[in-house]
Design an enzyme around this catalytic site. Structure first.
Site, PDB file in Angstrom:
ATOM      1  N   GLU A  80      70.624  56.726  65.850  1.00 21.20           N
ATOM      2  CA  GLU A  80      71.150  58.130  65.609  1.00 21.20           C
ATOM      3  C   GLU A  80      71.424  58.405  66.952  1.00 21.20           C
ATOM      4  O   GLU A  80      70.660  59.208  67.766  1.00 21.20           O
ATOM      5  CB  GLU A  80      69.837  59.147  65.154  1.00 21.20           C
ATOM      6  N   GLU A 123      77.848  60.980  73.010  1.00 23.29           N
ATOM      7  CA  GLU A 123      76.535  60.581  73.669  1.00 23.29           C
ATOM      8  C   GLU A 123      76.330  59.077  73.804  1.00 23.29           C
ATOM      9  O   GLU A 123      75.560  58.451  74.418  1.00 23.29           O
ATOM     10  CB  GLU A 123      75.287  61.056  72.692  1.00 23.29           C
TER      11      GLU A 123
HETATM   12  N1  SAH Z   1      66.146  58.796  66.462  1.00 27.81           N
HETATM   13  C1  SAH Z   1      65.407  59.930  66.674  1.00 27.81           C
HETATM   14  C2  SAH Z   1      65.813  60.771  67.814  1.00 27.81           C
HETATM   15  C3  SAH Z   1      67.482  60.651  68.044  1.00 27.81           C
HETATM   16  S1  SAH Z   1      68.036  61.529  69.486  1.00 27.81           S
HETATM   17  C4  SAH Z   1      65.581  60.660  65.521  1.00 27.81           C
HETATM   18  O1  SAH Z   1      66.578  60.415  64.668  1.00 27.81           O
HETATM   19  O2  SAH Z   1      65.057  61.797  65.135  1.00 27.81           O
HETATM   20  C5  SAH Z   1      68.792  60.241  70.478  1.00 27.81           C
HETATM   21  C6  SAH Z   1      67.707  59.767  71.368  1.00 27.81           C
HETATM   22  O3  SAH Z   1      68.376  58.354  71.939  1.00 27.81           O
HETATM   23  C7  SAH Z   1      67.404  60.523  72.544  1.00 27.81           C
HETATM   24  O4  SAH Z   1      66.065  60.819  72.591  1.00 27.81           O
HETATM   25  C8  SAH Z   1      67.926  59.663  73.860  1.00 27.81           C
HETATM   26  O5  SAH Z   1      67.054  59.905  75.037  1.00 27.81           O
HETATM   27  C9  SAH Z   1      67.774  58.490  73.321  1.00 27.81           C
HETATM   28  N2  SAH Z   1      68.894  57.170  73.704  1.00 27.81           N
HETATM   29  C10 SAH Z   1      70.378  57.593  73.608  1.00 27.81           C
HETATM   30  N3  SAH Z   1      71.171  56.513  73.981  1.00 27.81           N
HETATM   31  C11 SAH Z   1      70.142  55.510  74.307  1.00 27.81           C
HETATM   32  C12 SAH Z   1      70.095  54.246  74.794  1.00 27.81           C
HETATM   33  N4  SAH Z   1      71.385  53.583  74.717  1.00 27.81           N
HETATM   34  N5  SAH Z   1      69.141  53.644  74.877  1.00 27.81           N
HETATM   35  C13 SAH Z   1      67.860  54.070  74.707  1.00 27.81           C
HETATM   36  N6  SAH Z   1      67.882  55.433  74.250  1.00 27.81           N
HETATM   37  C14 SAH Z   1      68.803  56.167  74.186  1.00 27.81           C
END
Ligand code: SAH
Length: 675
Positions: free
Chosen positions: A144, A153
């Site tokens: 996500e 993002e």
């Molecule tokens: N999966 C959770 C949070 C989603 S928010 C949910 O669905 O509730 C997205 C998260 O991804 C954030 O905490 C951000 O720090 C992390 N993130 C984004 N790109 C990333 C990457 N390439 N590798 C590791 N973490 C990542």
């Protein structure tokens, strides 16, 4: 450990050194994060869970072990869903350390430590192999990583890398696919966020029109996405020129390419008008069949289905480089260009079709500087002719033919207005296009360092401000005008007129329809205990001894008033900033039933004794207490840490007591409430 951080104080203008805890930044990040909002997004959570269950089943049906890779695990939620759905093992990757730590705790508390391994790395650093972070490649990819623009993002490069290095060929992906939709519209309101409209000035010697320079007319603006709660935009504020069409889609179960590309669709316009804006949103299919769909479509697209409120995903407004007249039934070509992180659009007529879309059309870059100086709400504010009228009326009251004006505001049109309305000399401003270089002088000096020679030994007879400063985040940061006024005191004539003459800070207690969710604890989410996250957010919110108010553009966030609006502090710009604190204590009676989520605060500027401009509440529109807000400004919201629900109290009216303090040394406004 403490560190010293330098910053310009937005209110006092002073350069100051603050001793900050080294954890300050991440507490800010957690406190202001969207995690709570995501956990409250029921529609999203339910559909992810369904999609994950279906993907695990498909893998199991093939007789394979289900190995999940969850990139950006946050609280660990999606991995816990996968483990509950029967996945054999999950690798939960999270780059942000405090979140990775929280995920470890949450996973443990929910009893999944043996099934979920949290890896605190960026996914592109993750290794696979007997000694690697992952024993083997995964066959289910769960993520996500989307923002309102879908790819902002970094979802595309992350997927590209994951397919190359972290997952098996033919893996299952949840979501399976994302699709981006567009609709062409005309909207004076939204167009006013990107172009400066001509300003009409009724001067004594006839009507004058302030025009924007041609560089500005033809400037494509800035590439940053304009994301808004489109569901708060009434249908009367735009005209639909085309049906909704699919612009492009991405299949996340196959290798993904992040390199720049473009997509092109043909549209038949359903109405004649000016093509100005592309509205856009996306949906995600959690499974290959598309039966589990989570959509950001606005209210007029699927009027029958219930809308899920969310703030972490909204809708996008894209400004076409120029407005184009289109005729009903005409075929036009819309091209979406994208790089790894952003999207922009171009419209072409059918007859220009020969000039096929070129992948290398560059993303918009502001050439006129105005889009760098003014953000979109500021453009909207400057284009608000009613507001301009208030300033013109008040200028006409105070200006004389021999007035020497000094204007202190960022990127303001006030000096031009003042000139047209008869001031002899206006200092501090801009605008070549209106040939005013000899009438308006730009002083490149801070108010404190202004000297008599800057002013050609003249005394200022009218001191002007909107006030507006680009550094202001909270409404009272514009009190910088008062500090600047104080700094130039020695250059002011003894009978100087200061416009605005004063400001009041106003306040009201409200119940939010939805905004409360972003700061409200979640408890359990789809059966998983996420209180660790709630505690972490609470801890970060309380990290500063006095809780702070936060800025929100309330036209996007419906609320109803529970109290009357009340004036709590006044600031008299005719005098200098006082040495002593300004404080107020009192109580606000709760007049309506409802949940007191917080207090909203805003400024009202009294330009003259009888003309004011209001940056907050404009109207309470019905007996239910629904509020209307100034659409160009952010208001300050102070969320109460506990909510009182007057529905459950028989002895109405109850009251909220407050204590508010303005410290002139720091420029800070602190507040405390008791329910
Ligand atoms: N999966 C959770 C949070 C989603 S928010 C949910 O669905 O509730 C997205 C998260 O991804 C954030 O905490 C951000 O720090 C992390 N993130 C984004 N790109 C990333 C990457 N390439 N590798 C590791 N973490 C990542």
């Amino acid at each position: 450990m403490k560190t010293f951080c330098g910053r310009a104080n937005p209110t006092t203008g002073a350069m100051e050194w603050l001793e900050e805890d080294e954890n300050y930044d991440y507490h800010q990040e957690i406190a202001r994060s969207r995690y709570a909002d995501m956990l409250h997004d029921k529609d999203r959570n339910v559909k992810y869970y369904q999609g994950i269950r279906a993907a695990v089943s498909r893998v199991k049906e093939r007789g394979e072990k289900a190995i999940v890779l969850d990139i950006g695990t946050g609280t660990g939620l999606l991995s816990m869903m996968a483990a509950s759905a029967g996945a054999d093992f999950c690798y939960a990757v999270e780059v942000f350390k405090p979140m990775a730590n929280a995920a470890v705790k949450i996973v443990e508390k929910n009893g999944f430590s043996d099934k979920i391994k949290v890896i605190n790395k960026h996914s592109t650093e993750v290794t696979v192999g007997p000694d690697g972070d992952m024993q083997c490649r995964a066959n289910i990819l769960v993520t996500e990583l989307f923002d309102t623009e879908l790819i902002g993002e970094g979802a595309l490069p992350t997927y590209e890398h994951a397919h190359k290095h972290l997952v098996q060929e033919g893996c299952e992906a949840v979501p399976h696919r994302a699709t981006v939709y567009v609709q062409l519209v005309e909207s004076k309101r939204m167009w006013s966020w990107n172009k400066l409209f001509p300003v009409h000035v009724e001067a004594e010697d006839g009507e004058k029109i302030i025009v924007s320079p041609s560089e500005m007319e033809n400037c494509p603006g800035v590439p940053s996405v304009c994301d808004i709660q489109l569901n708060q935009m009434p249908s009367s504020d735009f005209t639909i020129l085309s049906d909704v069409v699919t612009m492009f889609s991405v299949d996340f179960s196959k290798p993904v390419r992040s390199a720049s590309t473009c997509y092109r669709v043909q549209l038949e316009t359903i109405k004649s008008g000016k093509a100005q804006i592309v509205l856009s949103w996306w949906d995600i299919d959690m499974d290959p069949s598309g039966k589990i769909n989570c959509t950001m479509a606005p209210y007029w697209v699927k009027p029958t289905s219930a809308l899920q409120w969310r703030d972490h995903w909204m809708q996008c407004v894209y400004f076409l480089p120029n407005e184009e007249p289109v005729f009903q039934g005409e075929n036009v070509y819309l091209t979406a260009y994208r790089d790894e992180y952003s999207v922009w659009y171009k419209l072409q007529r059918a007859r220009e079709e020969e000039n096929k879309a070129d992948v290398h059309v560059e993303s918009p870059v502001c050439r006129c500087q105005a889009h760098l100086l003014w953000n979109r709400p500021r453009f909207g504010e400057l284009n608000d002719q009613n507001r301009t009228c208030q300033y013109m009326k008040s200028l006409m009251k105070v200006l004389k033919t021999d007035s020497v004006c000094l204007c202190i505001s960022d990127g303001s049109l006030l000096p031009v207005l003042a000139h047209y309305l008869g001031a002899k000399q206006v200092l501090l401003a801009f605008l070549k296009a209106n040939n005013l270089e000899d009438k308006i002088k730009i002083l490149e000096a801070h108010p404190e360092s202004l000297t008599s020679s800057h002013l050609e030994d003249k005394k200022i007879s009218v001191l002007l401000g909107e006030p507006f400063f680009t550094t202001s985040l909270l409404p009272w940061h514009n009190l910088y005008f008062w500090y600047a006024r104080t700094a130039v005191t020695m250059h002011l004539a003894s009978d100087v007129t200061v416009l605005p003459q004063s400001a009041s800070l106003r306040m009201m207690i409200v119940e939010f329809q939805d905004l409360w969710r972003i700061r409200s604890p979640c408890g359990t989410c789809e059966g998983f205990d996420v209180r660790t996250m709630d505690d972490m957010i609470k801890n970060s919110l309380n990290f500063r001894e006095s809780k702070e108010a936060e800025p929100h553009p309330l036209w996007e966030y419906p609320c109803k008033s529970l109290s009357d609006p009340q004036e709590v502090l006044t600031f008299d710009f005719r005098r200098t900033v006082p040495q002593h604190d300004l404080s107020a204590e009192g109580s606000m009676n709760l007049l309506r039933k409802g949940k007191s989520h917080g207090a909203v605060l805003w400024m009202e500027y009294h330009l003259t004794a009888d003309i004011s401009v209001n940056t907050g509440l404009t109207q309470i529109s019905n007996d239910k207490g629904n509020c209307e807000w100034n659409p160009h400004c952010k208001q300050a919201v102070y969320f109460f840490s506990s909510v009182i629900d007057s529905e459950t109290q028989t002895d109405l009216p109850s009251a909220v007591t407050y204590a508010i303090n303005f410290n002139p040394k720091t420029g800070e406004i602190t507040m405390d409430f008791k329910l």
